[in-house]
Structure formats: structure tokens, C-alpha cells
Scaffold this motif. Structure first.
Motif, PDB file in Angstrom:
ATOM      1  N   GLU A  65      -9.796  28.388 -20.838  1.00 49.37           N
ATOM      2  CA  GLU A  65      -9.090  28.997 -21.965  1.00 49.37           C
ATOM      3  C   GLU A  65      -7.967  28.091 -22.466  1.00 49.37           C
ATOM      4  O   GLU A  65      -7.784  27.926 -23.669  1.00 49.37           O
ATOM      5  CB  GLU A  65      -8.532  30.363 -21.567  1.00 49.37           C
ATOM      6  N   TRP A  66      -7.220  27.505 -21.536  1.00 45.11           N
ATOM      7  CA  TRP A  66      -6.136  26.610 -21.937  1.00 45.11           C
ATOM      8  C   TRP A  66      -6.667  25.344 -22.599  1.00 45.11           C
ATOM      9  O   TRP A  66      -6.074  24.838 -23.560  1.00 45.11           O
ATOM     10  CB  TRP A  66      -5.253  26.249 -20.733  1.00 45.11           C
ATOM     11  N   MET A  67      -7.787  24.834 -22.114  1.00 52.66           N
ATOM     12  CA  MET A  67      -8.385  23.657 -22.748  1.00 52.66           C
ATOM     13  C   MET A  67      -8.798  23.981 -24.186  1.00 52.66           C
ATOM     14  O   MET A  67      -8.570  23.183 -25.097  1.00 52.66           O
ATOM     15  CB  MET A  67      -9.596  23.170 -21.949  1.00 52.66           C
ATOM     16  N   GLU A  68      -9.379  25.143 -24.398  1.00 51.84           N
ATOM     17  CA  GLU A  68      -9.766  25.555 -25.745  1.00 51.84           C
ATOM     18  C   GLU A  68      -8.540  25.666 -26.648  1.00 51.84           C
ATOM     19  O   GLU A  68      -8.563  25.207 -27.792  1.00 51.84           O
ATOM     20  CB  GLU A  68     -10.502  26.891 -25.707  1.00 51.84           C
ATOM     21  N   ARG A  69      -7.483  26.276 -26.128  1.00 51.98           N
ATOM     22  CA  ARG A  69      -6.261  26.421 -26.918  1.00 51.98           C
ATOM     23  C   ARG A  69      -5.667  25.067 -27.277  1.00 51.98           C
ATOM     24  O   ARG A  69      -5.250  24.850 -28.419  1.00 51.98           O
ATOM     25  CB  ARG A  69      -5.222  27.238 -26.143  1.00 51.98           C
ATOM     26  N   LEU A  70      -5.653  24.146 -26.322  1.00 53.45           N
ATOM     27  CA  LEU A  70      -5.116  22.814 -26.593  1.00 53.45           C
ATOM     28  C   LEU A  70      -5.977  22.056 -27.600  1.00 53.45           C
ATOM     29  O   LEU A  70      -5.448  21.379 -28.486  1.00 53.45           O
ATOM     30  CB  LEU A  70      -5.000  22.021 -25.284  1.00 53.45           C
ATOM     31  N   GLU A  71      -7.293  22.187 -27.466  1.00 54.41           N
ATOM     32  CA  GLU A  71      -8.188  21.517 -28.412  1.00 54.41           C
ATOM     33  C   GLU A  71      -7.996  22.057 -29.823  1.00 54.41           C
ATOM     34  O   GLU A  71      -7.971  21.293 -30.792  1.00 54.41           O
ATOM     35  CB  GLU A  71      -9.639  21.680 -27.968  1.00 54.41           C
TER      36      GLU A  71
END
Length: 72
Positions: A51-57
Motif C-alpha cells: 500500500e505504501w509503495m502504491e501511495r509513493l508511486e
């Protein structure tokens, strides 16, 4: 100390006793590894990381597509 790495003291005995001892030890270690793998699969950490990777992307994509501010 991790119980997986306990030193076992084995004294002279019959081969069948020694074999039974090591079979039991291997079985316990296998059981431990299975429960640890299951625990990690149930963990929410992987989901949170994704989820955090998606938000950062999404954030990076938004910053790249945003036109530069001419008032600066």
C-alpha cells in the motif's frame, strides 16, 4: 536464544536411539519452520508495504506530471 539452535548432547547409545533422536529433532525443526512461515503469511506487513509503495508511486507520478510553477 532461539530454541531452534539448541546444542544436543548425545552420549554413546544404540543406532536406533540415535536415529530416533535425530528424526524427532528434524521433525520439531520442520514444524517450527512451518509455523513461522504461516505466521509470516498472516502478517499484515506485506500488505502495508504494498500500500505504501502504491501511495509513493502515485505521489511521484503526480509530482512529475505537475507543471512547474512559473511564479517561483
Amino acid at each position: 536464544m532461539n530454541s531452534q539452535y539448541i546444542r544436543h548432547e548425545v552420549r554413546g547409545c544404540e543406532t536406533s536411539d540415535l536415529r530416533n533422536f535425530w528424526e524427532k529433532t528434524i521433525e520439531q525443526q520442520t514444524r517450527y519452520l512451518q509455523t513461522e512461515k504461516e505466521r509470516q503469511q498472516r502478517s499484515a506487513l506485506t500488505k502495508l508495504r504494498n500500500e505504501w509503495m502504491e501511495r509513493l508511486e502515485k505521489r511521484i507520478k503526480m509530482l512529475r506530471t505537475q507543471p512547474e510553477d512559473p511564479s517561483s
